[in-house]
Design a protein around this motif. Structure first.
Motif, PDB file in Angstrom:
ATOM      1  N   ASN A  10      -9.342  -6.564   1.947  1.00  0.00           N
ATOM      2  CA  ASN A  10      -7.910  -6.882   2.021  1.00  0.00           C
ATOM      3  C   ASN A  10      -7.021  -5.656   1.867  1.00  0.00           C
ATOM      4  OD1 ASN A  10      -8.479  -9.627   2.316  1.00  0.00           O
ATOM      5  ND2 ASN A  10      -8.547  -9.953   0.093  1.00  0.00           N
ATOM      6  N   LYS A  11      -7.646  -4.509   1.659  1.00  0.00           N
ATOM      7  CA  LYS A  11      -6.943  -3.236   1.469  1.00  0.00           C
ATOM      8  C   LYS A  11      -5.957  -3.287   0.305  1.00  0.00           C
ATOM      9  CE  LYS A  11      -7.460  -1.887   6.301  1.00  0.00           C
ATOM     10  NZ  LYS A  11      -6.816  -1.394   7.528  1.00  0.00           N
ATOM     11  N   ASP A  12      -6.346  -4.020  -0.725  1.00  0.00           N
ATOM     12  CA  ASP A  12      -5.537  -4.111  -1.944  1.00  0.00           C
ATOM     13  C   ASP A  12      -5.975  -2.986  -2.882  1.00  0.00           C
ATOM     14  OD1 ASP A  12      -4.118  -4.726  -4.193  1.00  0.00           O
ATOM     15  OD2 ASP A  12      -4.979  -6.731  -4.495  1.00  0.00           O
ATOM     16  N   TYR A  13      -5.482  -1.765  -2.617  1.00  0.00           N
ATOM     17  CA  TYR A  13      -5.967  -0.596  -3.337  1.00  0.00           C
ATOM     18  C   TYR A  13      -5.479  -0.547  -4.784  1.00  0.00           C
ATOM     19  CZ  TYR A  13      -7.072   0.665   1.449  1.00  0.00           C
ATOM     20  OH  TYR A  13      -7.555   0.650   2.726  1.00  0.00           O
ATOM     21  N   LYS A  14      -4.299  -1.095  -5.035  1.00  0.00           N
ATOM     22  CA  LYS A  14      -3.803  -1.149  -6.406  1.00  0.00           C
ATOM     23  C   LYS A  14      -4.690  -2.092  -7.240  1.00  0.00           C
ATOM     24  CE  LYS A  14       0.352  -2.094  -9.140  1.00  0.00           C
ATOM     25  NZ  LYS A  14       1.782  -2.523  -9.108  1.00  0.00           N
TER      26      LYS A  14
END
Length: 444
Positions: A10-14
């Protein structure tokens, strides 16, 4: 791990950074090895520096080498600088020589000399697995002085639970535990409370012997000295656990009749697996021609009583299994230091009694099976049953003594395990069976 992969997708890097902080370093290393290069690099760069170093130290050696090619040279240099010294040596032993040169090019001269010294220790020796990151004390120190020194230098040491007392020439004089320091009056000198009766090994001691000492004496760390008893490093229990796993893997390979492999099964190519397995199988196949020669020499007997050949697979299989039981037990007993070569006659006497009980019990079962159930003649049933008693005894004696002899002459006991012993026993079974058969069923 599923959460980690979902956050990546989901490219939720945080969220990924926050999630990584809750995971253990070995788990992160496993996850990185399961991802694509781009994703593993992303995970690594989201880690705090201290955690990144720990994760790197838990990577499999082959993956460390691969990952080193992904990151910038300055990143790699900073990373290697932060590794514990023994982890650094393990890493440098695995990567290509060109990469080693790049890393050592910017290493301080004194450390570079030390690294080269460690890299030159024999493989599988105590010197190759030790670390130089330990706390050393002088016996003239008070407890208060010792505790101050531990607080000052302990942060960068691999362990502080055991401290090592040395003189000005670095000769090892004793050990003292952190527990004892804390519980002792501050004005007491180290000399008064140190333990001068300690267990140590030299740099050239085999790592398997090191592991045996750790098991025997329940150690968490062990000092390594040179030929003049000067302290050069220590081995910690986590390194010994790796040694135990490595030695167990080696024994399993050899007991299965394969060359030892440094790679895991999934890392190995088809050609590599072929090279590891083929030589032993070829040797065993050629040695098995002895059984063919024995059968040819008794061709007339077999032609006269074809029924004899029907029992050969059962006799070979039973004796092979009996020999495998004995050899496996003996290889394990040798590995944990339970038996030594001086015990060989006690072992022979014990195995003879065990084999007599097993052989007689199997013979009775076999006679019932052949005569009462199978309808074979009483003479043939007796011949096969007598063969069982003798071959079980041979199998147990050979299976228990050959590993001991191998150890004595400097070979790995595991080499005398299942495939080799089965090959030897096949020939002995045939000779015994046909000799007894010839006595009961004379051709003339």
């Amino acid at each position: 791990m599923e959460n980690l992969f979902a956050l990546l997708e989901n490219k939720d890097y945080k969220g990924l950074r926050a999630h990584l902080s809750t995971l253990h370093a070995p788990d992160i290393a496993d996850a990185m090895e399961q991802t694509q290069e781009k994703e593993s690099l992303l995970i690594f760069r989201l880690l705090p520096k201290d955690l990144a170093v720990e994760v790197f130290s838990h990577m499999e050696p082959f993956y460390q080498a691969e990952f080193s090619e992904l990151i910038r040279e300055e990143e790699l240099r900073d990373l290697v600088d932060e590794l514990y010294f023994d982890d650094k040596i393990d890493y440098l032993e695995e990567i290509p020589a060109t990469l080693v040169k790049k890393i050592l090019r910017n290493t301080p001269e004194n450390e570079r000399k030390l690294i080269n010294q460690f890299l030159n220790y024999p493989d599988y020796s105590a010197g190759s697995i030790m670390t130089i990151e330990f706390v050393d004390l002088k016996k003239s120190m008070t407890v208060a002085d010792a505790i101050k020194r531990i607080r000052r230098i302990g942060t960068d040491k691999e362990t502080i639970y055991t401290c090592y007392v040395i003189d000005n020439e670095r000769t090892l004089e004793g050990l003292i535990s952190l527990k004892e320091l804390i519980l002792t009056s501050e004005d007491t000198t180290i000399e008064e409370i140190m333990n001068a009766d300690f267990i140590s090994v030299t740099t050239h001691t085999d790592q398997e012997d090191v592991a045996e000492k750790f098991l025997k004496y329940d150690l968490l760390a062990m000092p390594v000295v040179d030929s003049e008893n000067r302290l050069v490093g220590i081995i910690t229990v986590d390194d010994v656990l790796d040694v135990m796993e490595e030695e167990a893997t080696k024994d399993f390979h050899m007991m299965a009749g394969m060359q030892v492999s440094e790679e895991t099964y999934m890392e190995s190519s088809v050609i590599q697996l072929f090279k590891k397995r083929f030589p032993w199988l070829a040797v065993l196949m050629i040695s098995a021609t002895l059984t063919s020669a024995i059968m040819e020499s008794y061709e007339a007997l077999i032609a006269g009583m074809a029924i004899l050949s029907a029992n050969i697979p059962m006799l070979m299989g039973t004796s092979g299994n009996a020999g495998a039981q004995a050899s496996t037990l003996m290889v394990r007993s040798i590995a944990v230091g339970d038996v030594e070569f001086k015990d060989i006659f006690r072992i022979i006497w014990k195995e003879f009694r065990v084999s007599f009980l097993i052989g007689c019990s199997l013979a009775v079962l076999n006679y019932i099976r052949m005569y009462f159930i199978g309808g074979y003649s009483p003479t043939l049933s007796l011949v096969v049953s007598l063969t069982l008693i003798i071959t079980i005894a041979l199998a147990k004696l050979i299976g228990s003594t050959l590993p001991m002899v191998a150890k004595k002459i400097g070979l790995d006991p595991a080499i005398m395990a299942n495939p080799m012993i089965s090959t030897i026993l096949d020939a002995l079974v045939l000779i015994t069976y046909f000799k007894i058969s010839s006595a009961f069923f004379p051709l003339g």
